[in-house]
Design a protein around this motif. Sequence first.
Motif, mmCIF file in Angstrom:
data_model
loop_
_atom_site.group_PDB
_atom_site.id
_atom_site.type_symbol
_atom_site.label_atom_id
_atom_site.label_comp_id
_atom_site.label_asym_id
_atom_site.label_seq_id
_atom_site.Cartn_x
_atom_site.Cartn_y
_atom_site.Cartn_z
ATOM 1 N N GLN A 42 0.722 -1.273 -0.101
ATOM 2 C CA GLN A 42 -0.484 -0.041 0.057
ATOM 3 C C GLN A 42 0.903 1.263 -0.124
ATOM 4 O OE1 GLN A 42 -2.734 -0.315 -0.574
ATOM 5 N NE2 GLN A 42 -3.112 -2.542 0.390
ATOM 6 N N THR A 44 2.265 3.900 1.662
ATOM 7 C CA THR A 44 2.670 4.142 3.011
ATOM 8 C C THR A 44 3.303 5.822 3.738
ATOM 9 O OG1 THR A 44 4.431 2.909 3.204
ATOM 10 C CG2 THR A 44 2.002 1.758 4.061
ATOM 11 N N ASP A 47 2.817 6.812 6.632
ATOM 12 C CA ASP A 47 2.977 6.785 8.025
ATOM 13 C C ASP A 47 3.456 6.954 9.192
ATOM 14 O OD1 ASP A 47 2.909 4.641 10.162
ATOM 15 O OD2 ASP A 47 2.056 2.729 8.149
ATOM 16 N N ARG A 49 5.463 5.082 11.443
ATOM 17 C CA ARG A 49 6.106 4.213 11.134
ATOM 18 C C ARG A 49 7.244 3.617 10.300
ATOM 19 N NH1 ARG A 49 3.009 -0.555 11.390
ATOM 20 N NH2 ARG A 49 2.169 0.539 9.230
ATOM 21 N N ASN A 51 8.251 7.508 8.572
ATOM 22 C CA ASN A 51 8.817 8.475 8.608
ATOM 23 C C ASN A 51 9.325 8.725 9.410
ATOM 24 O OD1 ASN A 51 7.610 9.310 5.283
ATOM 25 N ND2 ASN A 51 5.291 9.560 6.444
ATOM 26 N N LEU A 59 8.593 -1.922 11.860
ATOM 27 C CA LEU A 59 8.082 -1.990 10.427
ATOM 28 C C LEU A 59 8.106 -3.677 10.464
ATOM 29 C CD1 LEU A 59 8.907 1.003 8.807
ATOM 30 C CD2 LEU A 59 6.108 -0.030 9.693
ATOM 31 N N SER A 62 5.573 -6.616 10.108
ATOM 32 C CA SER A 62 4.551 -6.279 9.768
ATOM 33 C C SER A 62 4.047 -5.903 8.727
ATOM 34 C CB SER A 62 4.280 -4.176 10.056
ATOM 35 O OG SER A 62 4.703 -4.528 9.180
ATOM 36 N N VAL A 64 4.316 -3.983 6.428
ATOM 37 C CA VAL A 64 4.804 -3.391 5.305
ATOM 38 C C VAL A 64 5.812 -4.440 4.955
ATOM 39 C CG1 VAL A 64 5.630 -1.141 4.857
ATOM 40 C CG2 VAL A 64 3.788 -1.809 6.715
#
Length: 593
Positions: A42, A44, A47, A49, A51, A59, A62, A64
């Motif tokens: 997606q 992100t 997000d 987490r 940045n 991450l 996760s 991602v």
Amino acid sequence: MTQDFVTVADYIVVGGGTSGLVVANRLTEDPNVHVLVLEAGQDTTADPRVNIPAFWQSLIGSEVDWQYKSLPQEGLLGRSVKEPQGKGLGGSSAINAQAWIAPSQAGIDAWAKLGNSSWNWASLVPYYKKTHTLNIPPDQATVDHLGIDWVNDEYRGSSGPIQVSFPGVVQNPFGKAWVDAFRGMNKATTGDPFSGNSIGGYSNSATIDPVNKVRSYAGTAYGLPALQRPNFHLVTGLTVQKILFDQASGKAIATGVQGTVQGELKTFNACKEIIIAAGAFNTPKLLELSGIGNRDLLTKYGIPTIIENSGVGENMQDHLASGISFEVADGAMTGDSLLRQEPEALQMAQQLYAEYKAGTFTSGGIQSHAFMVVPEFEVAEGQRRQSELIAKHPPKPEDADHYNIVRSLIENPNEASAAWIVFQAQSSLHDKDRGFMGGQLLPGNHASLGVLQCHPFSRGSSHISSADASAAPEINPRYFSNPIDLEIMARHMQALEALRNTTELACLFKPGGKHLEVAKKYLIDTAGTSYHTCGTAAMLPKDKGGVVDEKLMVYGTGNLRIVDASIFPVIPRGNIQSTVYAVAERAADIIKG
Ligand SMILES: Cc1cc2nc3c(=O)[nH]c(=O)nc-3n(C[C@H](O)[C@H](O)[C@H](O)COP(=O)(O)OP(=O)(O)OC[C@H]3O[C@@H](n4cnc5c(N)ncnc54)[C@H](O)[C@@H]3O)c2cc1C
């Protein structure tokens, strides 16, 4: 999910990760060229987490992350190793540790020596520069604290999209102590690491915006600006399962791809080319699912062979890493309380970050680095012993070219065989498969001294495990399959003890030598990936196991290219994202013609 209902484009890029977004951005600089990027994950880009620089580890594991794992590794006494890969806009550049590290000239010139005459150091230098902007701290106090006296403008990016800055700050004593310790040992960096010809210790930079203190990566630096263009099209949440070919001309011409989005099988067509940028595990997987690979393997899974090439998925290379955590002296700041998610520490870090763009959230934790030769192999007698050690483990005939190249790098007295880092928190590597951080967090404050291989002899593979596109690949890095890798890495681990005991660093640690055999055992128990997998669809002559030619075209096809870390014939020293960006920048120019 981002849905762009274009189903035909000039170019289709499979994978909106690090390399895919670079290429798609550069191709759409021409408003007449339409590019469609298909990304499994997606968007992100908003997000926190992704940045906030310190959150990269949250991450791993996760949604991602593709959450891959190696097969049990004989060289690690049957241990499996987690093999994270980014899944989302920006790919692995959205979850990486942000260290911005340089390859060496000899390591890149090795690509030419292996049969790619147009890919040498000189050919890539302009692209390392093109991709980044190096921001030097504006105040002299920070420059002095971090010892940044080595920047060479000849190699410094000044207008590239990726913002690179120095995460070290004057409040943190480790930055200065590290540089002073190396100066004290007469091992400070011999020059700008991006000159390709330096070894020694220095304060490293990181892909972090110097003003906003957010991650600077392919998603925001190349992806978002390209999204403003009407000729750049993006579909997220779509996993490509297969490339479609027309074989009427005798050459396989890639016409389109098939993938599933929200349970529906869709076809997308390319007028010109299909560009694969799916990363070092998913690129060979997609080739094999599409009928390009070892015939026996494809037949085993009932996949018709379009192009036979047993090099697909082979030549996998990675840097093993390990480290030892030590308790720091009272008062030294580390990231341990954040790792333990202690509410008070989190609140303070959040406040510092929100109000002043300062504090522990602003760094990925790696800010001090060194490219090192094994100390005992520096002198002539040591070099002789190293050569004897290497000669004890000759290659199999099929590995001879790779072995000889790696040997020439390791035996070069000006070339590092490992990178040393300090990571400012504990790394619970004993906790088996949890990777760098481990799961069982200890009380107290720690710093970890770590070693990452530069030029491993061992190579492995990554292949499909099923004809089902949703199945994970079978990853076998064959870590330590060549015993020289363990011999070299263990000697570096031993040398960390001397580093910790330097006057400059000893005062930052609580008082606590490792014998060589102990260091070896420790490595077998703890070493894991430093997340630098590459080489699984190598640019090499076809009869040497190559999958793409020097124009990055897949052998046997007329318009299917690969632009990601898979094409590296030999792994460069140090963290590889700078080379991924540079190769992708050059790939875009090659495609533009
Ligand atoms: C946890 C971690 C930490 C790291 N730390 C550092 C570091 O500090 N410094 C450094 O220099 N390097 C680091 N690296 C390595 C570096 O980030 C990667 O080598 C680099 O980003 C890889 O780029 P790529 O383009 O080859 O692949 P990726 O950036 O991984 O891109 C591949 C993209 O393709 C997508 N994709 C895959 N299959 C499909 C499919 N079938 N259909 C559609 N989309 C698909 C993926 O979702 C992904 O977005 C790290 C990597 C990781 C994973």
